[in-house]
Scaffold this motif. Structure first.
Motif, mmCIF file in Angstrom:
data_model
loop_
_atom_site.group_PDB
_atom_site.id
_atom_site.type_symbol
_atom_site.label_atom_id
_atom_site.label_comp_id
_atom_site.label_asym_id
_atom_site.label_seq_id
_atom_site.Cartn_x
_atom_site.Cartn_y
_atom_site.Cartn_z
ATOM 1 N N SER A 11 0.814 -1.221 0.000
ATOM 2 C CA SER A 11 0.000 0.000 0.000
ATOM 3 C C SER A 11 0.846 1.270 0.000
ATOM 4 N N ARG A 91 -11.486 -10.580 6.437
ATOM 5 C CA ARG A 91 -11.051 -10.084 5.120
ATOM 6 C C ARG A 91 -10.165 -11.101 4.404
ATOM 7 N N GLY A 108 4.737 -4.578 1.822
ATOM 8 C CA GLY A 108 5.315 -4.425 3.150
ATOM 9 C C GLY A 108 4.900 -5.568 4.061
ATOM 10 N N THR A 111 1.528 -7.393 3.319
ATOM 11 C CA THR A 111 1.593 -8.336 2.199
ATOM 12 C C THR A 111 2.339 -9.599 2.616
ATOM 13 N N GLU A 114 0.128 -11.768 4.703
ATOM 14 C CA GLU A 114 -0.899 -12.423 3.882
ATOM 15 C C GLU A 114 -0.296 -13.584 3.087
HETATM 16 P P1 AMP Z 1 1.520 -3.504 3.204
HETATM 17 O O1 AMP Z 1 2.069 -4.640 2.407
HETATM 18 O O2 AMP Z 1 2.036 -3.467 4.600
HETATM 19 O O3 AMP Z 1 1.557 -2.182 2.503
HETATM 20 O O4 AMP Z 1 0.007 -3.822 3.399
HETATM 21 C C1 AMP Z 1 -0.800 -4.221 2.400
HETATM 22 C C2 AMP Z 1 -1.974 -4.813 3.085
HETATM 23 O O5 AMP Z 1 -2.139 -4.107 4.310
HETATM 24 C C3 AMP Z 1 -3.257 -4.719 2.409
HETATM 25 O O6 AMP Z 1 -3.681 -5.927 1.835
HETATM 26 C C4 AMP Z 1 -4.128 -4.336 3.551
HETATM 27 O O7 AMP Z 1 -4.367 -5.504 4.309
HETATM 28 C C5 AMP Z 1 -3.381 -3.497 4.427
HETATM 29 N N1 AMP Z 1 -3.253 -2.064 4.252
HETATM 30 C C6 AMP Z 1 -2.256 -1.351 4.797
HETATM 31 N N2 AMP Z 1 -2.362 -0.049 4.500
HETATM 32 C C7 AMP Z 1 -3.452 0.075 3.742
HETATM 33 C C8 AMP Z 1 -4.100 1.179 3.110
HETATM 34 N N3 AMP Z 1 -3.642 2.429 3.191
HETATM 35 N N4 AMP Z 1 -5.233 0.934 2.408
HETATM 36 C C9 AMP Z 1 -5.696 -0.324 2.326
HETATM 37 N N5 AMP Z 1 -5.133 -1.393 2.863
HETATM 38 C C10 AMP Z 1 -4.028 -1.200 3.578
#
Ligand code: AMP
Length: 194
Positions: A11, A91, A108, A111, A114
């Motif tokens: 994100s 989710r 980050g 991801t 997940e």
């Molecule tokens: P990251 O890889 O840490 O950027 O996070 C991606 C995942 O975190 C997404 O699939 C969401 O679960 C969540 N997430 C973190 N920040 C956001 C954001 N600003 N909008 C939507 N989802 C977010």
């Protein structure tokens, strides 16, 4: 036939444009192939770029997002089909249900979490679809070395490397899904007795 895929991706909007471009290209190629995309409904970073790639090419996309993120104003207003969940667990459960594959793009900690969860579920026979890692600009090389080290140190078996497939470019994703021989749920037996 690939009908629906789930995409996990970052994100952060601050990343190198090569990552955003590959995310947009992934969305575009899936849309042009008529594949429905489920993702976390973010508007920023690779999430927003990938969604734009789908929408610009008249593809079908569903955003799945917990209520607290909607309250934060993070939900992508360009997505017409959204599912608002109670929490992160619901989710993730909905994101990977009834899909033909999961694709992880660079991202980050969200991801990473997940991706690791879905690999773990597959190792335990709870998810049995291809998991594709898009290794744009060698982003995942360090993780892949770490996973190799887990095998070398016998925390996992060599066979567990079949749980995921690594590709370097968006154009390889669809064939990687189609070529995937799949993980046999019987292989849960390899989760123990290493
Ligand atoms: P990251 O890889 O840490 O950027 O996070 C991606 C995942 O975190 C997404 O699939 C969401 O679960 C969540 N997430 C973190 N920040 C956001 C954001 N600003 N909008 C939507 N989802 C977010």
């Amino acid at each position: 036939m690939i009908k629906t895929v789930c995409i996990f991706c970052g994100s952060s909007p601050s990343v190198d444009s090569a990552f955003l471009d590959a995310a947009a290209e992934t969305g575009k190629l899936l849309a042009l192939s008529g594949i429905h995309v489920k993702y976390g409904c973010g508007a920023a970073g690779l999430m927003g770029a990938m969604a734009k790639g789908v929408l610009d090419n008249k593809g079908k996309i569903t955003g799945i997002i917990p209520a607290f993120m909607v309250d934060m104003g993070w939900s992508n207003s360009n997505i017409s089909t959204t599912l608002v969940t109670h929490d992160m667990r619901e989710r993730k459960r909905l994101m990977i249900s009834n899909v033909d594959a999961v694709i992880a793009l660079p991202g980050g900690i969200g991801t990473l979490e997940e991706l690791m969860e879905v690999i773990t579920l597959k190792q335990l026979g709870r998810f049995n679809k291809p998991i594709i890692i898009l290794n744009t600009q060698d982003f995942y090389n360090n993780l892949l070395v770490f996973l190799d080290d887990m095998v070398n140190k016998q925390f996992m078996r060599e066979i567990h490397k079949k749980l995921w497939t690594v590709v370097d470019s968006p154009s390889e994703i669809i064939s990687a899904i189609l070529d995937n021989t799949g993980w046999n749920p019987d292989e849960i037996k390899y989760a123990t007795n290493i």
